[in-house]
Design an enzyme around this catalytic site. Structure first.
Site, mmCIF file in Angstrom:
data_model
loop_
_atom_site.group_PDB
_atom_site.id
_atom_site.type_symbol
_atom_site.label_atom_id
_atom_site.label_comp_id
_atom_site.label_asym_id
_atom_site.label_seq_id
_atom_site.Cartn_x
_atom_site.Cartn_y
_atom_site.Cartn_z
ATOM 1 N N ASP A 77 -1.870 87.993 70.151
ATOM 2 C CA ASP A 77 -0.490 87.672 69.781
ATOM 3 C C ASP A 77 0.453 88.173 70.870
ATOM 4 O O ASP A 77 0.503 89.365 71.167
ATOM 5 C CB ASP A 77 -0.142 88.327 68.442
ATOM 6 N N SER A 128 5.521 83.269 65.887
ATOM 7 C CA SER A 128 4.093 83.286 65.573
ATOM 8 C C SER A 128 3.742 82.393 64.388
ATOM 9 O O SER A 128 2.603 81.934 64.277
ATOM 10 C CB SER A 128 3.636 84.721 65.293
ATOM 11 N N ASP A 179 0.727 88.604 57.583
ATOM 12 C CA ASP A 179 1.552 88.298 58.745
ATOM 13 C C ASP A 179 1.247 86.877 59.228
ATOM 14 O O ASP A 179 0.235 86.277 58.866
ATOM 15 C CB ASP A 179 1.282 89.319 59.849
ATOM 16 N N THR A 181 0.124 85.019 61.830
ATOM 17 C CA THR A 181 -1.091 84.428 62.397
ATOM 18 C C THR A 181 -2.221 84.327 61.380
ATOM 19 O O THR A 181 -2.792 83.242 61.203
ATOM 20 C CB THR A 181 -1.522 85.201 63.647
ATOM 21 N N GLN A 346 -11.468 83.385 62.668
ATOM 22 C CA GLN A 346 -10.313 83.673 63.519
ATOM 23 C C GLN A 346 -10.122 85.178 63.607
ATOM 24 O O GLN A 346 -10.205 85.883 62.601
ATOM 25 C CB GLN A 346 -9.039 83.031 62.964
ATOM 26 N N ASP A 353 1.948 91.762 70.786
ATOM 27 C CA ASP A 353 3.293 91.258 70.509
ATOM 28 C C ASP A 353 4.212 92.349 69.979
ATOM 29 O O ASP A 353 5.336 92.527 70.464
ATOM 30 C CB ASP A 353 3.188 90.125 69.491
ATOM 31 N N HIS A 357 7.630 93.745 71.712
ATOM 32 C CA HIS A 357 8.946 93.753 71.057
ATOM 33 C C HIS A 357 9.597 95.131 71.186
ATOM 34 O O HIS A 357 10.814 95.238 71.362
ATOM 35 C CB HIS A 357 8.812 93.395 69.576
ATOM 36 N N ASP A 395 -0.626 82.971 71.065
ATOM 37 C CA ASP A 395 0.275 82.118 70.288
ATOM 38 C C ASP A 395 1.573 81.826 71.027
ATOM 39 O O ASP A 395 2.171 80.769 70.871
ATOM 40 C CB ASP A 395 0.559 82.737 68.922
ATOM 41 N N HIS A 396 2.015 82.762 71.838
ATOM 42 C CA HIS A 396 3.233 82.593 72.626
ATOM 43 C C HIS A 396 3.220 83.641 73.724
ATOM 44 O O HIS A 396 2.458 84.606 73.681
ATOM 45 C CB HIS A 396 4.490 82.751 71.754
#
Length: 476
Positions: A77, A128, A179, A181, A346, A353, A357, A395-396
């Site tokens: 993430d 996300s 969360d 994801t 998964q 992430d 942040h 994811d980003h």
């Protein structure tokens, strides 16, 4: 190997020529495909190079167009190329490499963006929730959406499809399991924070059970019934259902009544010998997000100039009774592989992430190292099994940048001392708020195993849904 379009073209030709000429289990992969360590002293001629020989034949032999029995999707993430490079430089050195993340032979880049809910126009920086919805359902949606499109209509996800086709299913994360994801494989709600009945009544009223909806993320998860779900998020299970068959009962009591086995530490996880539809497994190892691996100072204004270089330290709150991401991944594989029809799993390294942040480079780096160890477990299984597709992506992208150590940057910075003994300056400068932001840069995607060539060149995040669905031959 440089990711890009010429490689994708050559791989397509190779696939046509070779196909699955060698049975996957009989194939001996060339070690040079996986070992990308610098070959000598960095100051010597050719010492920094990572490839010593032509890899054309080795790449050809690694290709297979047969169907996969299993797929393991690993998500970092917020793990953009910058985050990978920061972590590699610090933990492995400039000439080092990650034995998981950097060892998948077929690599591409994918685009990722969400859509504005009102106009349907691109929102070039996804969150996300929209990104997980994209790869899990094949549908672009708005930021905050979990498994629904811009019209708030649900779409069947990969985990649901895998179950429908008789496969075992698993979902592992270091975050709260509600969360974004992990939730995109467990539920369909209109707003990402609808973890339990309380938030759902306020933020997703159309989804609330008392209004005739399917329920909160956790309530839908219990109905979806994956075989193995491991991570954080225990606090939400103390909430009470407001309607339906289990009204008045806590979500934990509901899970137990539905036949789930719940474990809360590493020893209890190790003791589990099977998990299936008769008795699915839930591992809840933290009230919220699981503790990160490494600690260090958060970046500050001119921190690289005003503060000494530091080394990251182990987090004392991550005690030995809390399973690591690699341990959760290994256990999930061990349990899921018992299904003769195969499995879909998964795995998310969530706090790359979250630490970005917070502008905390040590936190971010430790979580990337954690994910790499999980990828190594997945690769080891896939190489021995011969029928497993492993995909690693993000994811980003995110906010960290490597800058010259002496730069007076306008954002927040921190100086680290790497494994090489050299200074590494990390800068976070895309927000004046308390939280740094995602970025819209395209992402690395890499794969190993049957149909791995389908990630090469330029793809979109939604392609991942179709790549996995095609590889597993999943039907509605």
């Amino acid at each position: 190997m440089t990711p890009g379009y010429p490689l994708a073209l050559s791989l397509a030709v190779s696939m046509a020529v070779l196909g699955s000429a060698l049975p996957a289990q009989a194939r001996q992969d060339d070690p040079s495909l996986f070992n990308r360590q610098a070959r000598g002293e960095l100051s010597e001629y050719g010492g920094a190079r990572r490839v010593e020989q032509d890899l054309t034949q080795a790449l050809k032999q690694s290709l297979s167009k047969k169907k996969a029995k299993n797929v393991i999707l690993l998500i970092g993430d917020g793990m953009g190329d910058s985050e990978i490079t920061v972590a590699r430089n610090y933990a492995r050195g400039a000439g080092g490499y990650f034995k998981g993340i950097d060892a998948l032979p077929l690599t591409g880049q994918y685009t990722h963006y969400s859509l504005h809910k009102d106009s349907g126009l691109p929102d070039y920086v996804t969150d996300s929730a929209a990104s997980a919805t994209a790869w899990s359902t094949g549908v672009k949606s708005y930021n905050g959406a979990i498994g629904v499109d811009i019209h708030e209509q649900p779409h069947r996800n990969l985990l649901e499809l895998a179950k429908l086709n008789g496969k075992a299913t698993g979902n592992v994360s270091t975050a709260e399991l509600q969360d974004a994801t992990p939730a995109a494989l467990l539920a369909h709600v209109t707003a990402r924070k609808c973890y339990g009945p309380e938030a759902t009544s306020k933020q997703c009223p159309s989804n609330a059970l008392e209004n005739g909806g399917a329920g909160s993320i956790t309530e839908q998860w219990l109905k979806t019934r994956p075989d193995v779900v491991l991570g954080g998020g225990a606090a939400t299970f103390a909430e009470t259902a407001k309607a339906g068959r289990y009204a008045g009962k806590t979500l934990r009591a509901q899970a137990e009544a539905r036949g789930y086995r719940i474990v809360e530490n590493l020893d209890e996880l190790k003791a589990v010998r099977r998990a299936n539809q008769k008795q699915p497994l839930i591992g809840l190892f933290a009230p919220g997000n699981m503790p990160v691996r490494w600690l260090g100072p958060t970046a500050t204004y001119h921190g690289n100039l005003n503060q000494p270089a530091v080394s990251c330290e182990a987090n004392p709150k991550r005690t030995a009774d809390i399973p690591t991401l690699a341990q959760m991944t290994s256990k999930a594989i061990e349990l899921l592989k018992d299904n003769p029809n195969g499995f879909f799993l998964q795995v998310e390294g969530a706090s790359i992430d979250k630490q970005d942040h917070a502008a905390n480079p040590c936190g971010q780096i430790g979580e990337t190292v954690d994910l790499d160890e999980a990828v190594q477990k997945a690769l080891a299984f896939a190489k021995a099994d011969g029928e497993t597709l492993v995909i690693v992506t993000a994811d980003h992208a995110h906010s960290s940048q490597i800058i010259p150590p002496e730069t007076a940057a306008p954002g927040l910075t921190q100086l680290l001392t790497t494994k090489d003994g050299a200074p590494l300056a990390i800068s976070y400068g895309n927000s004046e708020e308390s939280s740094q932001e995602h970025t819209g840069t395209q992402l690395r995607i890499a794969a190993y195993g049957p149909q791995a060539a389908n990630v090469t060149g330029l793809t979109d995040q939604t392609d991942l849904f179709f790549t996995i669905r095609r590889a597993l031959n999943l039907r509605d």
